[in-house]
Design a protein around this motif. Structure first.
Motif, PDB file in Angstrom:
ATOM      1  N   GLU A   3       0.810  -1.216   0.000  1.00  0.00           N
ATOM      2  CA  GLU A   3       0.000   0.000   0.000  1.00  0.00           C
ATOM      3  C   GLU A   3       0.845   1.269   0.000  1.00  0.00           C
ATOM      4  O   GLU A   3       0.302   2.377  -0.010  1.00  0.00           O
ATOM      5  N   GLY A   4       2.166   1.123   0.029  1.00  0.00           N
ATOM      6  CA  GLY A   4       3.051   2.283  -0.007  1.00  0.00           C
ATOM      7  C   GLY A   4       4.451   1.853  -0.424  1.00  0.00           C
ATOM      8  O   GLY A   4       4.877   0.739  -0.121  1.00  0.00           O
ATOM      9  N   ILE A   5       5.151   2.732  -1.143  1.00  0.00           N
ATOM     10  CA  ILE A   5       6.498   2.413  -1.627  1.00  0.00           C
ATOM     11  C   ILE A   5       7.461   3.517  -1.224  1.00  0.00           C
ATOM     12  O   ILE A   5       7.184   4.708  -1.419  1.00  0.00           O
ATOM     13  N   LEU A   6       8.601   3.112  -0.673  1.00  0.00           N
ATOM     14  CA  LEU A   6       9.686   4.031  -0.323  1.00  0.00           C
ATOM     15  C   LEU A   6      10.865   3.762  -1.251  1.00  0.00           C
ATOM     16  O   LEU A   6      11.329   2.625  -1.357  1.00  0.00           O
ATOM     17  N   TRP A   7      11.322   4.804  -1.912  1.00  0.00           N
ATOM     18  CA  TRP A   7      12.385   4.687  -2.906  1.00  0.00           C
ATOM     19  C   TRP A   7      13.669   5.325  -2.402  1.00  0.00           C
ATOM     20  O   TRP A   7      13.659   6.451  -1.879  1.00  0.00           O
ATOM     21  N   ASP A   8      14.783   4.631  -2.593  1.00  0.00           N
ATOM     22  CA  ASP A   8      16.084   5.274  -2.494  1.00  0.00           C
ATOM     23  C   ASP A   8      16.212   6.214  -3.694  1.00  0.00           C
ATOM     24  O   ASP A   8      15.410   6.157  -4.634  1.00  0.00           O
ATOM     25  N   ASN A   9      17.223   7.059  -3.679  1.00  0.00           N
ATOM     26  CA  ASN A   9      17.406   8.022  -4.775  1.00  0.00           C
ATOM     27  C   ASN A   9      18.588   7.649  -5.669  1.00  0.00           C
ATOM     28  O   ASN A   9      18.413   7.219  -6.808  1.00  0.00           O
ATOM     29  N   ASP A  10      19.800   7.773  -5.128  1.00  0.00           N
ATOM     30  CA  ASP A  10      21.011   7.544  -5.918  1.00  0.00           C
ATOM     31  C   ASP A  10      21.141   6.074  -6.298  1.00  0.00           C
ATOM     32  O   ASP A  10      21.172   5.199  -5.436  1.00  0.00           O
ATOM     33  N   GLY A  11      21.214   5.818  -7.593  1.00  0.00           N
ATOM     34  CA  GLY A  11      21.329   4.453  -8.076  1.00  0.00           C
ATOM     35  C   GLY A  11      20.000   3.787  -8.362  1.00  0.00           C
ATOM     36  O   GLY A  11      19.963   2.707  -8.956  1.00  0.00           O
ATOM     37  N   VAL A  12      18.895   4.421  -7.955  1.00  0.00           N
ATOM     38  CA  VAL A  12      17.562   3.866  -8.177  1.00  0.00           C
ATOM     39  C   VAL A  12      16.746   4.783  -9.090  1.00  0.00           C
ATOM     40  O   VAL A  12      16.202   4.349 -10.100  1.00  0.00           O
ATOM     41  N   LEU A  13      16.671   6.052  -8.710  1.00  0.00           N
ATOM     42  CA  LEU A  13      15.979   7.037  -9.545  1.00  0.00           C
ATOM     43  C   LEU A  13      16.944   7.741 -10.492  1.00  0.00           C
ATOM     44  O   LEU A  13      16.580   8.076 -11.626  1.00  0.00           O
TER      45      LEU A  13
END
Length: 213
Positions: free
Chosen positions: A3-13
């Protein structure tokens, strides 16, 4: 069901790990230390201690000055590279945003994060961003992801983390959240034990996320 997603930034986005490595390599070359990709993986992406322990003949004030210089070099690399967005990630986020609340949980400083995203159009897909200044212990501590859970107002078992590094995976697991790892070129051989899935592309990542929604 997630029901919710937490994303890393560097290397993922964004493809910025290589630029941060280059900034550290450039800085340490100035003090006659050859920093390798293996050093970067071990000390930065796995242990999160950097390479400052190599500077045994430097005072704390001198190391602080070198950190500042490293950050300046990194900012310059960011300025000089316009193609930072990982291919296909915007399209994936565009499809997910109407379906599930999402946030970014990064170890990046806010000024670095803002510079990275100033020329991109990814932030609009997220409810919030958690940067380094917002917590006391960085990954692999669970604290950043626990803060992310609070902002999502969801329990860990209903959330998913997207990461690319060992310390990020450890942080997610310590927070009790299942984690999909998007493998990058610096970590081709790392096993990522404990990950829910390890994927090799954004296309695979999209498939795995959609299976959980």
């Amino acid at each position: 069901m997630v029901e919710g997603i937490l994303w890393d930034n560097d290397g993922v986005l964004v493809d910025t790990e290589k630029l941060f490595f280059q900034a550290n390599k450039d800085l340490f070359a100035q003090v006659d230390i050859a920093l390798t990709e293996q050093h970067f993986f071990d000390w930065f992406l796995l242990e999160n201690r950097g390479a400052w322990h190599l500077l045994t003949d430097h005072t704390p004030d001198q190391i602080k000055q070198l950190r500042t210089r490293r950050d300046q070099i990194y900012m310059q690399h960011l300025h000089n590279n316009e193609r930072l967005e990982i291919s296909g990630i915007n399209e994936l986020l565009l499809g997910l945003a109407p379906r599930v609340p999402m946030g970014i949980v990064t170890s990046a400083r806010s000024d670095h994060f803002e510079l990275i995203h100033s020329r991109l159009d990814l932030i609009r897909h997220f409810r919030f961003v958690v940067t380094e200044e917002m917590y006391s212990e960085s990954k692999p501590s669970p604290e950043p992801y626990l803060l992310g859970l609070t902002k999502l107002d969801l329990p860990a078992e209903k959330c998913l983390v997207i990461e690319d590094s060992p310390r990020g995976l450890h942080a997610a697991r310590a927070a009790g959240i299942k984690c999909i790892v998007l493998r990058n070129k610096m970590m081709l051989d790392y096993p990522f034990e404990g990950a829910y899935r390890v994927v090799e592309s954004v296309e695979e990542l999209s498939h795995e996320i959609n299976q959980l929604l």
